[in-house]
Design an enzyme around this catalytic site. Structure first.
Site, PDB file in Angstrom:
ATOM      1  N   GLU A 443       0.828  -1.224   0.000  1.00 30.92           N
ATOM      2  CA  GLU A 443       0.000   0.000   0.000  1.00 30.92           C
ATOM      3  C   GLU A 443       0.852   1.260   0.000  1.00 30.92           C
ATOM      4  OE1 GLU A 443      -2.600   1.172  -0.887  1.00 30.92           O
ATOM      5  OE2 GLU A 443      -3.063  -0.913  -1.269  1.00 30.92           O
TER       6      GLU A 443
HETATM    7  C1  LIG Z   1       2.240  -9.804   0.304  1.00 37.13           C
HETATM    8  C2  LIG Z   1       2.026  -8.683  -0.651  1.00 37.13           C
HETATM    9  C3  LIG Z   1       0.729  -8.321  -0.982  1.00 37.13           C
HETATM   10  C4  LIG Z   1       0.506  -7.303  -1.895  1.00 37.13           C
HETATM   11  N1  LIG Z   1      -0.772  -7.002  -2.299  1.00 37.13           N
HETATM   12  C5  LIG Z   1      -0.957  -6.192  -3.377  1.00 37.13           C
HETATM   13  C6  LIG Z   1      -2.239  -6.048  -3.985  1.00 37.13           C
HETATM   14  O1  LIG Z   1      -3.236  -6.605  -3.514  1.00 37.13           O
HETATM   15  N2  LIG Z   1      -2.342  -5.289  -5.091  1.00 37.13           N
HETATM   16  C7  LIG Z   1      -1.276  -4.657  -5.645  1.00 37.13           C
HETATM   17  O2  LIG Z   1      -1.440  -4.011  -6.670  1.00 37.13           O
HETATM   18  N3  LIG Z   1      -0.041  -4.751  -5.081  1.00 37.13           N
HETATM   19  C8  LIG Z   1       0.134  -5.502  -3.968  1.00 37.13           C
HETATM   20  N4  LIG Z   1       1.382  -5.631  -3.410  1.00 37.13           N
HETATM   21  C9  LIG Z   1       2.478  -4.850  -3.965  1.00 37.13           C
HETATM   22  C10 LIG Z   1       2.967  -3.759  -3.039  1.00 37.13           C
HETATM   23  O3  LIG Z   1       2.013  -2.748  -2.889  1.00 37.13           O
HETATM   24  C11 LIG Z   1       4.300  -3.276  -3.601  1.00 37.13           C
HETATM   25  O4  LIG Z   1       5.241  -4.293  -3.346  1.00 37.13           O
HETATM   26  C12 LIG Z   1       4.758  -1.974  -3.004  1.00 37.13           C
HETATM   27  O5  LIG Z   1       3.926  -0.938  -3.469  1.00 37.13           O
HETATM   28  C13 LIG Z   1       6.199  -1.627  -3.355  1.00 37.13           C
HETATM   29  O6  LIG Z   1       6.460  -1.801  -4.706  1.00 37.13           O
HETATM   30  P1  LIG Z   1       7.739  -2.673  -5.159  1.00 37.13           P
HETATM   31  O7  LIG Z   1       7.658  -3.965  -4.431  1.00 37.13           O
HETATM   32  O8  LIG Z   1       7.791  -2.714  -6.622  1.00 37.13           O
HETATM   33  O9  LIG Z   1       8.962  -1.871  -4.604  1.00 37.13           O
HETATM   34  P2  LIG Z   1       9.752  -0.701  -5.362  1.00 37.13           P
HETATM   35  O10 LIG Z   1       8.777   0.287  -5.874  1.00 37.13           O
HETATM   36  O11 LIG Z   1      10.678  -1.309  -6.322  1.00 37.13           O
HETATM   37  O12 LIG Z   1      10.563  -0.052  -4.181  1.00 37.13           O
HETATM   38  C14 LIG Z   1      11.812  -0.590  -3.688  1.00 37.13           C
HETATM   39  C15 LIG Z   1      12.364   0.318  -2.605  1.00 37.13           C
HETATM   40  O13 LIG Z   1      12.640   1.614  -3.156  1.00 37.13           O
HETATM   41  C16 LIG Z   1      12.006   2.601  -2.386  1.00 37.13           C
HETATM   42  N5  LIG Z   1      11.593   3.702  -3.268  1.00 37.13           N
HETATM   43  C17 LIG Z   1      10.947   3.636  -4.435  1.00 37.13           C
HETATM   44  N6  LIG Z   1      10.715   4.868  -4.917  1.00 37.13           N
HETATM   45  C18 LIG Z   1      11.232   5.734  -4.027  1.00 37.13           C
HETATM   46  C19 LIG Z   1      11.298   7.150  -3.938  1.00 37.13           C
HETATM   47  N7  LIG Z   1      10.773   7.949  -4.865  1.00 37.13           N
HETATM   48  N8  LIG Z   1      11.910   7.691  -2.864  1.00 37.13           N
HETATM   49  C20 LIG Z   1      12.427   6.912  -1.895  1.00 37.13           C
HETATM   50  N9  LIG Z   1      12.377   5.567  -1.920  1.00 37.13           N
HETATM   51  C21 LIG Z   1      11.786   4.990  -2.973  1.00 37.13           C
HETATM   52  C22 LIG Z   1      10.804   1.922  -1.757  1.00 37.13           C
HETATM   53  O14 LIG Z   1      10.361   2.610  -0.600  1.00 37.13           O
HETATM   54  C23 LIG Z   1      11.390   0.548  -1.455  1.00 37.13           C
HETATM   55  O15 LIG Z   1      12.086   0.582  -0.247  1.00 37.13           O
HETATM   56  C24 LIG Z   1       1.615  -6.608  -2.452  1.00 37.13           C
HETATM   57  C25 LIG Z   1       2.918  -6.949  -2.083  1.00 37.13           C
HETATM   58  C26 LIG Z   1       3.123  -7.985  -1.207  1.00 37.13           C
HETATM   59  C27 LIG Z   1       4.538  -8.362  -0.886  1.00 37.13           C
END
Ligand SMILES: Cc1cc2nc3c(=O)[nH]c(=O)nc-3n(C[C@H](O)[C@H](O)[C@H](O)COP(=O)(O)OP(=O)(O)OC[C@H]3O[C@@H](n4cnc5c(N)ncnc54)[C@H](O)[C@@H]3O)c2cc1C
Length: 596
Positions: A443
């Site tokens: 989220e």
């Molecule tokens: C168990 C689980 C359930 C989930 N359920 C859903 C769901 O129902 N629907 C859905 O759509 N998604 C879902 N997700 C996805 C989840 O919302 C994303 O994993 C989350 O938004 C982060 O995206 P990412 O994993 O691609 O990380 P990334 O976006 O790749 O981020 C990696 C790191 O970089 C940091 N970062 C990125 N951009 C910036 C910035 N501008 N400034 C500083 N730091 C930054 C982040 O904070 C993080 O620490 C789920 C994930 C999991 C693991």
């Protein structure tokens, strides 16, 4: 196996003594008939359902997890999940705060939020099946056409169908502007969606007859970035014009994620292979529509950690009273026993009280914030609606990040109280820690929440909403200025209020010079503001407890002790956070990337 007792007394304190929600809610035409007894009765019944039906399948659900049949693409949830969902639907629980026009019971969100706290304490993984439906319901309620509302809202309200939010793709999570799933317009006005989503919570299961996926995708003429994203309803089974179920749609689960916690929830890789969808809202404006669901979900995620904090605390207290190890440094406290119960040791108490203060503080903040959601939704006064919306927007990232960071600390402390036994599955404590960890990630990660708070919600409007909240704090301090007994609370509250004002101004100036300064300070800043908000609510709670202490009700003595603990042992964390926030960007950026 851990146990769970719904914290009804504290909920009633927050609702009726701290916030007087009935008086506030009665001002809203939709809730003119609400009363204390109805709220208490709903929470009492809801609490029974959570502790008797949902909690008993938490540990087993974690052990068993979900299974995918790769041929049929069906997902089997752990034993008891489906039956519990049936009981939930038969009890009318999904409809609690839904619109009566679609079969809902029309109760305030505030009541539903407390019910959900209990569900989350009982079983976060199970609760995510119905939990996402509510966000889907709200999104369609706000942005769906009349036809979409007619076809989908009644079924989401009854719980016969559940909802999901399909945003994330393998290459894009935070940066949704990069998403690639395509939507091709068809002659009949529908769209065919093709692409892959990952990490979709409750993406496939057999708890409900249908799953309403809300999917973000791009139209062929979409501009790049977030301005080219549209929102679609893509049901698992197509829905006929009369509302009956049609053919199986081409959206299916192609894999299950193996993950750290919430094993009982199916986290799905979803493949869309020409799946039929209908557009929600305007083309290319899908992200705005989806924000309704995301904001609801952010409050919901804070509530997940609140629930886990409470249940972990309850079990750790029981263990600490029972487990005998060592003697108190000041002499035996249980001389008739082989050793003292570990609750005599100061540090064990510190861990317990930390969890307790995080639970009580989180509950006050959640309830206050969701009350603003009720006002924003149902007030007939436009100014009140706007003020409530602004406050809700300000507090949402604090709920999401502060309560979930606290939940991680609290569950970890509670596990620590168990010593080595905390690490062993059958006690249930390590599950709480694992389950709590995801809440800081999904989220919008907590970093993203912090950027939202400092960058958008505070600096972009020159701190206007924060100042308004600050005025509320200042008025309380003024009111209590001459109350001797309240000085131990209002003095540190005034102090942190001043410090937040100064820090905000300083960061605002730095951000003018270099916007990266916001990124360097945002996480610390959010935690400082979170503490200021907690301090305000604990001071208000302490005032009530001081007034009622003489009644002899031990509840107020405990409330006062928790508030004192909070001010003495937790709030001072802000001193180091302010220092690190002020230390700025340079120490983070000085090192060349190549040297990492
Ligand atoms: C168990 C689980 C359930 C989930 N359920 C859903 C769901 O129902 N629907 C859905 O759509 N998604 C879902 N997700 C996805 C989840 O919302 C994303 O994993 C989350 O938004 C982060 O995206 P990412 O994993 O691609 O990380 P990334 O976006 O790749 O981020 C990696 C790191 O970089 C940091 N970062 C990125 N951009 C910036 C910035 N501008 N400034 C500083 N730091 C930054 C982040 O904070 C993080 O620490 C789920 C994930 C999991 C693991």
């Amino acid at each position: 196996m851990p146990s769970y007792t719904p914290p009804l007394r504290d909920m009633q304190f927050v609702l009726h003594e701290l916030l007087n929600v009935v008086d506030e809610l009665k001002m809203l035409p939709a809730h003119a008939d609400i009363d204390v007894d109805t709220i208490n009765a709903v929470l009492e019944e809801g609490g029974k359902f959570c502790s008797e039906v949902i909690a008993p399948i938490n540990l087993s659900g974690d052990k068993e997890g979900c299974q995918l049949d790769k041929v049929t693409h069906e997902v089997t949830t752990p034993k008891g999940f489906k039956e519990a969902y049936k009981t939930y639907v038969e009890g009318g629980w999904p409809a609690l705060s839904c619109d009566p026009a679609y079969g809902g019971q029309g109760l305030p969100f505030t009541v539903n939020q407390f019910f959900y706290e209990m569900l989350n304490s009982a079983n976060q993984a199970w609760t995510m099946y119905p939990g996402l439906s509510h966000g889907a319901y709200e999104c369609l309620h706000a942005h769906g056409t009349e036809e979409q509302k007619r076809l989908y809202l009644t079924k989401l309200t009854s719980g016969e169908w559940t909802g999901t939010m399909c945003l994330t793709e393998p290459h894009c999570g935070t940066d949704l502007g990069m998403l690639r799933t395509k939507a091709e317009p068809q002659a009949d006005g529908t769209y065919k969606l093709t692409g892959g989503k990952i990490f979709i919570s409750a993406g496939e299961h057999a708890l409900a007859d249908n799953i309403v996926h809300l999917v973000l995708a791009r139209l062929p003429d979409a501009p790049p970035g977030t301005k080219g994203i549209s929102l679609f309803i893509v049901p698992k089974f197509l829905v006929n014009a009369d509302g009956s179920l049609g053919e199986r749609n081409a959206i299916f689960c192609s894999g299950l994620e193996h993950k750290m916690g919430i094993h009982g929830n199916s986290t799905c890789q979803m493949t869309l292979d020409g799946a039929v969808g209908t557009l929600v809202g305007q083309p290319h404006r899908g992200l705005q529509a989806m924000f309704v669901m995301m904001n609801t979900a952010r409050l919901g995620v804070g509530n997940q950690s609140l629930g886990l904090t409470e249940v972990a605390y309850q079990n750790a207290v029981a263990y600490a009273k029972d487990r005998l190890q060592m003697r108190s440094l000041s002499g035996p406290k249980a001389p008739d026993k082989a050793a003292d119960p570990i609750i005599v040791h100061p540090d064990v108490r510190k861990m317990l009280l930390t969890a307790r203060a995080f639970a009580e503080g989180g509950r006050m903040l959640q309830a206050y914030t969701v009350l603003q959601a009720d006002k924003a939704h149902a007030s007939d006064d436009e100014d009140e609606r706007k003020d409530a919306e602004a406050e809700l927007a300000l507090l949402t990232p604090i709920i999401k990040a502060f309560i979930t960071d606290n939940g991680w600390l609290a569950t970890s402390h509670c596990m620590q109280v168990y010593g080595g036994h905390g690490y062993i599955h059958e006690w249930g404590m390590e599950q709480f820690v694992r389950d709590a960890r995801i809440n800081m990630l999904y989220e919008g990660t907590n970093t993203i929440q912090s950027l939202d708070l400092l960058g958008r919600k505070v600096l972009q409007n020159n701190g206007a909403t924060l100042k308004k909240f600050g005025k509320q704090i200042a008025a309380f301090i003024e009111e209590e200025g001459t109350n001797e007994a309240m000085q131990e609370f209002v003095n540190p509250l005034a102090d942190i209020g001043d410090k937040v004002t100064k820090l905000t101004q300083e960061l605002g100036m730095k951000a003018f010079g270099n916007p990266d300064e916001v990124g360097a300070a945002a996480v610390d800043y959010l935690r400082v503001v979170g503490h200021m908000v907690f301090a305000y609510f604990f001071a208000r709670a302490a005032k009530i407890a001081l007034t009622k202490e003489a009644s002899g009700d031990p509840f107020y003595r405990a409330k006062l002790a928790t508030a004192r603990f909070y001010f003495a042992k937790l709030l001072p964390e802000t001193a180091s956070l302010i220092r690190t926030a002020r230390a700025g960007l340079k120490p983070l950026m000085e090192m060349d990337e190549a040297l990492f």
